[in-house]
Design a protein around this motif. Sequence first.
Motif, PDB file in Angstrom:
ATOM      1  N   GLU A   1     -38.932  35.363 -85.393  1.00 45.99           N
ATOM      2  CA  GLU A   1     -37.600  35.498 -84.945  1.00 45.99           C
ATOM      3  C   GLU A   1     -36.689  35.565 -86.268  1.00 45.99           C
ATOM      4  O   GLU A   1     -35.668  36.304 -86.249  1.00 45.99           O
TER       5      GLU A   1
ATOM      6  N   GLY B   1     -34.718  38.861 -86.919  1.00 47.80           N
ATOM      7  CA  GLY B   1     -33.401  38.326 -86.704  1.00 47.80           C
ATOM      8  C   GLY B   1     -32.412  38.897 -87.684  1.00 47.80           C
ATOM      9  O   GLY B   1     -32.437  39.813 -88.397  1.00 47.80           O
ATOM     10  N   ASP B   2     -31.237  38.228 -87.710  1.00 42.22           N
ATOM     11  CA  ASP B   2     -30.263  38.594 -88.591  1.00 42.22           C
ATOM     12  C   ASP B   2     -30.728  38.385 -89.960  1.00 42.22           C
ATOM     13  O   ASP B   2     -31.131  37.416 -90.450  1.00 42.22           O
TER      14      ASP B   2
ATOM     15  N   THR C   1     -30.006  35.574 -92.124  1.00 45.44           N
ATOM     16  CA  THR C   1     -30.675  34.101 -92.178  1.00 45.44           C
ATOM     17  C   THR C   1     -31.969  34.130 -92.808  1.00 45.44           C
ATOM     18  O   THR C   1     -32.236  32.905 -93.282  1.00 45.44           O
TER      19      THR C   1
END
Length: 177
Positions: free
Chosen positions: A89, A93-94, A97
């Motif tokens: 994740e 994800g972004d 991050t």
Amino acid sequence: MKRDVLLDAAEAVLSEQGTQALTLNAVAERAGVSKGGLLYHFPTKESLVRAMVARTIDEFDDLIASYIDSYGDGAPDAYTRAYVEATFEILTGDARTHRRWSAITAAATGPEQAEPLNEAMRRWHTRDPAGDSDPSAATVVRLAAEGLWEVMGHAPGLYGEEQLETLKQRLLALLDR
């Protein structure tokens, strides 16, 4: 001024400009507070870095816990599956991050700053194998996920979304043997 706002500002400086740019002045300016306001919460750069590391560890622990909760009680290999899901994740994800987490761990250069992360690594990788159907496979899977995280910290564009999904599914399938 809330600590989280200051930590967000510090993480932004760190991930956008690197460890050399992480100064108390730069963080105060980014947060829009006086240096005294920052010093009230974080009297030293080291205390600021420790707080960023602690928050990162807590975030990852919370992410793992949320996946474990989603599996339900007694799910086989729940911890290792959750570890892999949480790792991917973050990796998929972004993008900010993953860069932010990599920058924070890079900033924790002193032994006192790095010890909480070292302790978390020991905890994440030496779980009680009672819930693992194959403890050795679970260890290999967690180490592979950790290695991928490290590689992507140095070469963020190395794998595309499809490749990462394939890798994640392959790691999870290793637990089904």
